[in-house]
Design a protein around this motif. Structure first.
Motif, PDB file in Angstrom:
ATOM      1  N   UNK A 105       0.815  -1.220   0.000  1.00 52.70           N
ATOM      2  CA  UNK A 105       0.000   0.000   0.000  1.00 52.70           C
ATOM      3  C   UNK A 105       0.854   1.278   0.000  1.00 52.70           C
ATOM      4  N   UNK A 106       1.755   1.432   0.995  1.00 55.22           N
ATOM      5  CA  UNK A 106       2.578   2.649   1.037  1.00 55.22           C
ATOM      6  C   UNK A 106       3.358   2.883  -0.257  1.00 55.22           C
ATOM      7  N   UNK A 107       3.869   1.821  -0.876  1.00 57.37           N
ATOM      8  CA  UNK A 107       4.626   1.990  -2.129  1.00 57.37           C
ATOM      9  C   UNK A 107       3.720   2.514  -3.240  1.00 57.37           C
ATOM     10  N   UNK A 108       2.484   2.012  -3.273  1.00 60.59           N
ATOM     11  CA  UNK A 108       1.557   2.470  -4.311  1.00 60.59           C
ATOM     12  C   UNK A 108       1.217   3.945  -4.155  1.00 60.59           C
ATOM     13  N   UNK A 109       1.330   4.446  -2.917  1.00 57.61           N
ATOM     14  CA  UNK A 109       1.058   5.865  -2.722  1.00 57.61           C
ATOM     15  C   UNK A 109       2.312   6.701  -2.873  1.00 57.61           C
ATOM     16  N   UNK A 110       3.334   6.099  -3.441  1.00 55.99           N
ATOM     17  CA  UNK A 110       4.526   6.845  -3.856  1.00 55.99           C
ATOM     18  C   UNK A 110       5.455   7.270  -2.724  1.00 55.99           C
ATOM     19  N   UNK A 111       5.376   6.604  -1.582  1.00 53.25           N
ATOM     20  CA  UNK A 111       6.285   6.989  -0.484  1.00 53.25           C
ATOM     21  C   UNK A 111       7.683   6.464  -0.783  1.00 53.25           C
ATOM     22  N   UNK A 112       8.704   7.189  -0.280  1.00 50.78           N
ATOM     23  CA  UNK A 112      10.062   6.713  -0.541  1.00 50.78           C
ATOM     24  C   UNK A 112      10.366   5.503   0.349  1.00 50.78           C
TER      25      UNK A 112
ATOM     26  N   UNK B 150       9.734  -2.763 -21.561  1.00 50.53           N
ATOM     27  CA  UNK B 150       8.653  -3.666 -21.961  1.00 50.53           C
ATOM     28  C   UNK B 150       7.356  -3.032 -21.440  1.00 50.53           C
ATOM     29  N   UNK B 151       6.293  -2.933 -22.260  1.00 45.24           N
ATOM     30  CA  UNK B 151       5.075  -2.246 -21.803  1.00 45.24           C
ATOM     31  C   UNK B 151       4.527  -2.804 -20.490  1.00 45.24           C
ATOM     32  N   UNK B 152       4.045  -1.844 -19.684  1.00 50.24           N
ATOM     33  CA  UNK B 152       3.528  -2.153 -18.345  1.00 50.24           C
ATOM     34  C   UNK B 152       2.503  -3.296 -18.382  1.00 50.24           C
ATOM     35  N   UNK B 153       1.644  -3.258 -19.382  1.00 50.21           N
ATOM     36  CA  UNK B 153       0.544  -4.224 -19.465  1.00 50.21           C
ATOM     37  C   UNK B 153       1.061  -5.659 -19.611  1.00 50.21           C
ATOM     38  N   UNK B 154       2.171  -5.846 -20.354  1.00 50.56           N
ATOM     39  CA  UNK B 154       2.718  -7.194 -20.538  1.00 50.56           C
ATOM     40  C   UNK B 154       3.375  -7.699 -19.248  1.00 50.56           C
ATOM     41  N   UNK B 155       4.082  -6.774 -18.599  1.00 51.60           N
ATOM     42  CA  UNK B 155       4.769  -7.153 -17.358  1.00 51.60           C
ATOM     43  C   UNK B 155       3.741  -7.528 -16.297  1.00 51.60           C
ATOM     44  N   UNK B 156       2.688  -6.741 -16.234  1.00 50.53           N
ATOM     45  CA  UNK B 156       1.625  -6.995 -15.260  1.00 50.53           C
ATOM     46  C   UNK B 156       0.961  -8.336 -15.542  1.00 50.53           C
ATOM     47  N   UNK B 157       0.750  -8.580 -16.828  1.00 51.00           N
ATOM     48  CA  UNK B 157       0.152  -9.846 -17.259  1.00 51.00           C
ATOM     49  C   UNK B 157       0.980 -11.021 -16.744  1.00 51.00           C
ATOM     50  N   UNK B 222      -2.538   0.893  -8.989  1.00 48.46           N
ATOM     51  CA  UNK B 222      -3.005   1.588 -10.187  1.00 48.46           C
ATOM     52  C   UNK B 222      -2.382   0.988 -11.442  1.00 48.46           C
ATOM     53  N   UNK B 223      -2.211  -0.312 -11.428  1.00 50.61           N
ATOM     54  CA  UNK B 223      -1.750  -0.985 -12.637  1.00 50.61           C
ATOM     55  C   UNK B 223      -0.253  -1.203 -12.706  1.00 50.61           C
ATOM     56  N   UNK B 224       0.492  -0.806 -11.687  1.00 49.75           N
ATOM     57  CA  UNK B 224       1.932  -1.054 -11.728  1.00 49.75           C
ATOM     58  C   UNK B 224       2.416  -1.584 -10.388  1.00 49.75           C
ATOM     59  N   UNK B 225       3.143  -2.692 -10.461  1.00 53.62           N
ATOM     60  CA  UNK B 225       3.744  -3.233  -9.246  1.00 53.62           C
ATOM     61  C   UNK B 225       4.933  -2.353  -8.878  1.00 53.62           C
ATOM     62  N   UNK B 226       4.904  -1.794  -7.683  1.00 49.92           N
ATOM     63  CA  UNK B 226       6.073  -1.016  -7.261  1.00 49.92           C
ATOM     64  C   UNK B 226       6.758  -1.855  -6.192  1.00 49.92           C
TER      65      UNK B 226
END
Lengths: 253, 269
Positions: A105-112, B150-157, B222-226
């Motif tokens: 969750x925190x990463x998705x909200x852009x926290x460092x 590589x486009x986000x959509x493929x990586x997410x897939x 929001x569609x991207x794994x961070x």
């Protein structure tokens, strides 16, 4: 009591297939309040939670958080304020380790990353599972999974904590720990449950739902001792308030 | 059913291995990805009769096994899963390619040589791919793919499919357990219920996947794994890549086993 945190105004929701799940529900929850929402199976508790979280949108009526009506545009911001713990923790834990899950969750909200780490450590410490941070969620026990799911929401530092059946499938000790944990939180809390003893221990106010409508809203002790009301709604007086099963002595409340 | 549970455990074993902290694990994921792709390209590029030239390439997986501190048996077991497929592809070769070739004092059908070459090639490529996942983890491979634009959509897939496997296996194992408890003495699932079983399975997994997706959305997805990794490629990583590329190129150009053989036989003669 503080400001009005959550205002539910004349909500009405129908599922595809014409099943009316929520009918004209309105209530206000103040900051810091803990509210139990109870009702029989199919009464509309989970649907109500999904409407509050913006997973579903009402046919008519609105949900206001801090006087802002939830809509698709502000959903992301509002969800930062509302943290929901799902009934089944397996639905909520999908990363490879507890740490990664709580950090999601925190990463998705852009926290460092430093702030993310702080928040994860803090959330894990709050629920008492710091030692499990590198474990895979699927290897945890039911109680540990529940704690991890709560931590994954706490790390977003929500102002309102919403929980769907938090004590389901927990052993008595884990359940007791969870109740103590919930009582320590200063958050505004909304808890739906069939575990009325837990509602009695954690919520000062209770809302009873039947057939998608509110049939009672008031002090938890008064509602949970109203035998007729509970019976009428497919519920019963909590075990801790029932007469002694051995000698039949009436409990003093 | 226990086999299903086992496969779920094994699927997650790769995730667990990916979290180790060995020398190989510390190499930047992008470098490991490029090295693996280069390795695969070199292995595949060998001519079908060239078995001896392929042999030095076995050093790469051996090196990763050793320095990555990885357990050999579970990874080689995964290789066995694809073995029937490999054999299926190559088994017809000895039948169609009957021309003989003399090796030492023995005549061998060229078909058997191509079959052996397919076995070695598949073995090496599949092992290298498994080792990449086992030393990097799927999330970091995704990070590397994003770095390669590589486009986000493929990586997410890719990521969600990987995650969806476990959801699917869990649901199947629950359904099989429920079925077997009410169908004592039956082996497997009777074909009369295959249709409804599959239908219910799809609905259940959709439902489950929907709930997981909702929980991700509620936590700001929001569609991207961070994944929080922000490591830079260092000189060491670069050196790692260069050394392997050099080794693979040399192996590709020169047939090392043949050269060694000539040196030795030359010395003896």
């Amino acid at each position: 009591m503080g400001n009005n945190k959550l205002i539910i105004k004349k909500l009405h929701f129908t599922y595809p297939g014409e099943h009316i799940a929520i009918k004209d529900i309105s209530f206000v929850i103040s900051e810091g309040e803990s509210v139990g929402i109870i009702g029989a199976n199919g009464a509309g508790k989970s649907t109500l939670l999904m409407l509050i979280m913006g997973i579903l949108f009402p046919n008519t009526g609105e949900v206001l958080v801090d006087n802002r009506s939830i809509n698709k545009k502000n959903l992301s911001k509002i969800r930062q304020q509302l943290g929901m713990v799902f009934q089944n923790p397996d639905d909520q834990l999908f990363m490879t380790s507890v740490y990664e899950d709580v950090a999601f969750g925190p990463r998705n909200y852009g926290l460092d990353e430093v702030e993310v780490e702080n928040r994860v450590e803090k959330a894990l410490a709050m629920v008492g599972i710091s030692h499990l941070k590198d474990r895979s969620p699927f290897k945890l026990s039911g109680g540990e999974k529940r704690s991890a799911a709560i931590a994954s929401v706490l790390s977003m530092e929500p102002e309102v904590l919403i929980m769907d059946e938090p004590t389901s499938a927990l052993d008595p000790k884990s359940r007791r720990k969870l109740i103590q944990l919930l009582n320590r939180f200063k958050h505004t809390k909304i808890i739906t449950s069939h575990d009325l003893d837990m509602v009695l221990d954690t919520c000062k106010r209770t809302i009873v739902i039947k057939g998608g409508r509110i049939v009672a809203d008031g002090n938890t002790k008064e509602i949970l001792t109203n035998d007729e009301l509970l019976d009428n709604c497919g519920l019963e007086v909590p075990l801790s308030l029932q007469n002694c099963p051995v000698c039949g002595t009436k409990k003093e409340i | 059913m226990s086999t299903l549970k086992n496969s779920l455990y094994h699927l997650r074993l790769l995730d667990d291995l990916g979290k180790h902290n060995s020398f190989i694990h510390k190499v930047h994921p992008l470098i490991k990805l490029i090295t693996t792709v280069f390795y695969l390209a070199v292995v595949i590029s060998f001519e079908r009769y060239d078995v001896s030239g392929l042999l030095p390439l076995i050093f790469y997986p051996m090196f990763i096994f050793l320095l990555g501190e990885l357990p050999i048996t579970p990874i080689l077991k995964r290789l066995l899963i694809v073995a029937p497929l490999i054999i299926g592809i190559g088994i017809m070769n000895p039948l169609f390619d009957n021309s003989k070739v003399l090796i030492g004092n023995i005549y061998i059908s060229r078909g058997w040589i191509t079959f052996l070459s397919i076995l070695i090639k598949c073995g090496l490529t599949v092992t290298a791919s498994i080792l990449l996942v086992a030393t990097t983890g799927i999330n970091r491979i995704a990070e590397a793919l994003r770095m390669l634009k590589v486009p986000k959509i493929f990586v997410l897939q890719l990521l969600l499919t990987y995650r969806y496997f476990s959801v699917l296996i869990e649901e199947v194992s629950i359904m099989i357990r429920a079925y077997s408890l009410r169908a004592p003495g039956q082996k497997g699932i009777h074909r009369s219920v295959w249709g409804s079983f599959t239908g219910i399975l799809i609905i259940r997994t959709f439902d489950r996947a929907q709930r997981v997706y909702q929980s991700m959305n509620l936590r700001g997805f929001r569609g991207e794994y961070i994944n929080g990794y922000n490591s830079k490629i260092t000189f060491k990583d670069f050196l790692y890549l260069m050394m392997w590329c050099f080794f693979f190129t040399i192996v590709r150009i020169y047939n090392i086993p043949l050269i060694i053989d000539r040196i030795f036989t030359g010395v003896i003669n």
